[in-house]
Design an enzyme around this catalytic site. Structure first.
Site, PDB file in Angstrom:
ATOM      1  N   ARG A  15       0.826  -1.200   0.000  1.00 29.92           N
ATOM      2  CA  ARG A  15       0.000   0.000   0.000  1.00 29.92           C
ATOM      3  C   ARG A  15       0.870   1.263   0.000  1.00 29.92           C
ATOM      4  NH1 ARG A  15      -3.610  -1.423   5.173  1.00 29.92           N
ATOM      5  NH2 ARG A  15      -1.633  -2.433   5.728  1.00 29.92           N
ATOM      6  N   LYS A  75       1.828   1.986   7.409  1.00 28.77           N
ATOM      7  CA  LYS A  75       2.159   1.172   8.570  1.00 28.77           C
ATOM      8  C   LYS A  75       3.111   1.914   9.504  1.00 28.77           C
ATOM      9  CE  LYS A  75       0.918  -2.329   9.378  1.00 28.77           C
ATOM     10  NZ  LYS A  75      -0.279  -2.674  10.173  1.00 28.77           N
ATOM     11  N   TYR A  96      -0.934   4.480  10.636  1.00 24.97           N
ATOM     12  CA  TYR A  96      -1.296   3.475  11.628  1.00 24.97           C
ATOM     13  C   TYR A  96      -0.094   3.240  12.526  1.00 24.97           C
ATOM     14  CZ  TYR A  96      -5.495   2.203   8.971  1.00 24.97           C
ATOM     15  OH  TYR A  96      -6.716   2.219   8.342  1.00 24.97           O
ATOM     16  N   HIS A  98      -0.525   1.428  16.163  1.00 21.48           N
ATOM     17  CA  HIS A  98      -0.737   0.236  17.001  1.00 21.48           C
ATOM     18  C   HIS A  98       0.336   0.132  18.083  1.00 21.48           C
ATOM     19  CE1 HIS A  98      -3.850  -1.105  14.233  1.00 21.48           C
ATOM     20  NE2 HIS A  98      -3.018  -0.938  13.224  1.00 21.48           N
ATOM     21  N   GLU A 120      -5.639   4.718  13.746  1.00 24.03           N
ATOM     22  CA  GLU A 120      -6.585   3.781  14.370  1.00 24.03           C
ATOM     23  C   GLU A 120      -7.228   4.293  15.643  1.00 24.03           C
ATOM     24  OE1 GLU A 120      -2.663   2.780  16.361  1.00 24.03           O
ATOM     25  OE2 GLU A 120      -3.316   3.316  14.320  1.00 24.03           O
ATOM     26  N   VAL A 241     -11.578  -9.022  17.384  1.00 23.65           N
ATOM     27  CA  VAL A 241     -11.779  -8.302  18.641  1.00 23.65           C
ATOM     28  C   VAL A 241     -10.979  -7.004  18.620  1.00 23.65           C
ATOM     29  CG1 VAL A 241     -11.487  -8.417  21.140  1.00 23.65           C
ATOM     30  CG2 VAL A 241     -12.124 -10.468  19.858  1.00 23.65           C
ATOM     31  N   ASP A 272      -2.649  -7.003  14.745  1.00 25.37           N
ATOM     32  CA  ASP A 272      -1.978  -5.701  14.883  1.00 25.37           C
ATOM     33  C   ASP A 272      -2.009  -5.190  16.316  1.00 25.37           C
ATOM     34  OD1 ASP A 272      -0.889  -5.038  12.420  1.00 25.37           O
ATOM     35  OD2 ASP A 272      -2.790  -4.342  11.618  1.00 25.37           O
TER      36      ASP A 272
END
Length: 372
Positions: A15, A75, A96, A98, A120, A241, A272
């Site tokens: 991406r 990422k 992102y 995480h 996120e 989840v 992630d």
């Protein structure tokens, strides 16, 4: 403002953070966009496409980082990129992150003395996550496809067809989590004629799901026993989840996996955020699965990276309005004007400003409002 877009270097990540349409929006507003040469090739976007819309192509990735006021990525930075985080003081990183699942990346951002805004954790007043949603939809729709592939004998599974055929039952699919990814997974699994169960703790959410599927998907109130029963019966288990910005809870133990039918498949969309299966560890598209107690575990940490042409467009559609506000007003004014964007700010000049990240790593927490 100068916006930099480096090529993603995480394994099997194709991406890119911006489309030519996004470039046009920035350049039309008077901003400059610096893109590393070849950054869009994996998403079938050529350098010429970017140039035609006003971007400047840069050969050296270090120059992209050093010359940009804001870096847009897909990422989280990985080890080779950590030194580049220090290339420009007070630089904004929009991607992102995480961070609750990575102490190493958190430490690197703290040390960088920059501003890190995570896609996120941008959250609207209705608790929806506008920048996570498109990739959750992609990963959710991919999960039954990946599960179906690996359930076949060439994929390492027991050799069952997800849809069955006349006279032979379809397989059982259990989806743990009724959020965006879980709904997307259940939708595609049901479309493939599997028998689908979806588990969630929120009863109102289960009512909505039941209404949406008109009873074609079985809804179950999630509990330890319910998860155990669903997994033992399932041929494919999909973990979807999400605890926003925090580590996912471990809901499926290795012992429970051992009770499942040999050759079953478990797909962890939550990888992630650390994953919701005990055995979860990040894998890649090149080497996506491993075996645990006779079952196949699929734990690719960037599932949407397998369909980058689709994923890049979907991601850019969502992130562009926020990126334009950051470029137009600067991060402080943009955050003050938008509570949702403020929730995305995870690190500011060495201070962790997002509570779940501080809690995950036992770090001190600094409320963002004290820094504005």
């Amino acid at each position: 403002m100068k916006i930099g877009v480096p090529k993603e270097i995480k394994t099997d990540e194709n991406r890119v953070a911006i489309t030519p349409a996004g470039v046009r929006e920035f350049t039309s507003a008077g901003h400059q966009v610096l893109i590393e040469r070849g950054a869009g090739v994996g998403s079938s976007i050529s350098d010429a496409d970017y140039v035609a819309n006003g971007a400047t192509i840069v050969d050296d990735v270090d120059d992209v980082w050093a010359d940009s006021d804001m870096i847009m990525k897909v990422k989280e930075p990985i080890a080779p990129e950590y030194p580049r985080l220090k290339a420009r003081k007070n630089q904004v990183l929009f991607t992102y992150l995480h961070l609750a699942a990575s102490r190493e990346c958190t430490d690197a951002l703290i040390d960088a003395d920059n501003v890190a805004i995570a896609y996120e954790t941008v959250r609207l007043r209705d608790n929806s996550l506008p920048l996570l949603t498109p990739m959750s939809e992609v990963a959710g729709r991919m999960a039954p496809l990946m599960g179906a592939h690996h359930l076949m004998r060439p994929g390492g599974g027991r050799g069952a067809l997800i849809s069955g055929v006349p006279g032979v039952s379809p397989v059982n699919v259990a989806v743990i989590g009724g959020g965006v990814a879980g709904m997307a997974a259940a939708t595609l699994a049901a479309g493939l004629h599997a028998r689908v169960k979806i588990l969630d703790k929120n009863l109102e959410r289960l009512r909505q799901i039941d209404h949406h599927f008109d009873g074609r998907v079985e809804t179950i109130a999630s509990s330890t026993l319910a998860i155990e029963e669903a997994c033992i019966e399932a041929d494919i288990v999909i973990g979807a989840v999400l605890v926003v910005g925090a580590k996912a809870p471990k809901l499926v133990s290795n012992e429970l996996v051992g009770k499942m039918r040999p050759g079953s498949v478990l797909v962890d969309i939550s990888v992630d955020q650390g994953g919701c299966f005990e055995a979860t560890r990040p894998t890649t598209h090149s080497n996506p699965v491993f075996e645990v107690n006779g079952s196949i575990m699929y734990c690719v940490a960037n599932m949407p990276g397998a369909v980058p042409n689709t994923s890049t467009a979907a991601l850019s559609n969502a992130t562009l309005p926020y990126a334009l506000e950051l470029a137009r007003h600067g991060w402080r004014e943009a955050v003050l004007a938008d509570d949702a964007l403020a929730e995305g700010v995870n690190v500011v000049n060495g201070a962790v400003t997002y509570g779940p990240v501080a809690e995950a790593h036992d770090m001190s927490f600094t409320p963002l409002r004290t820094l504005l």
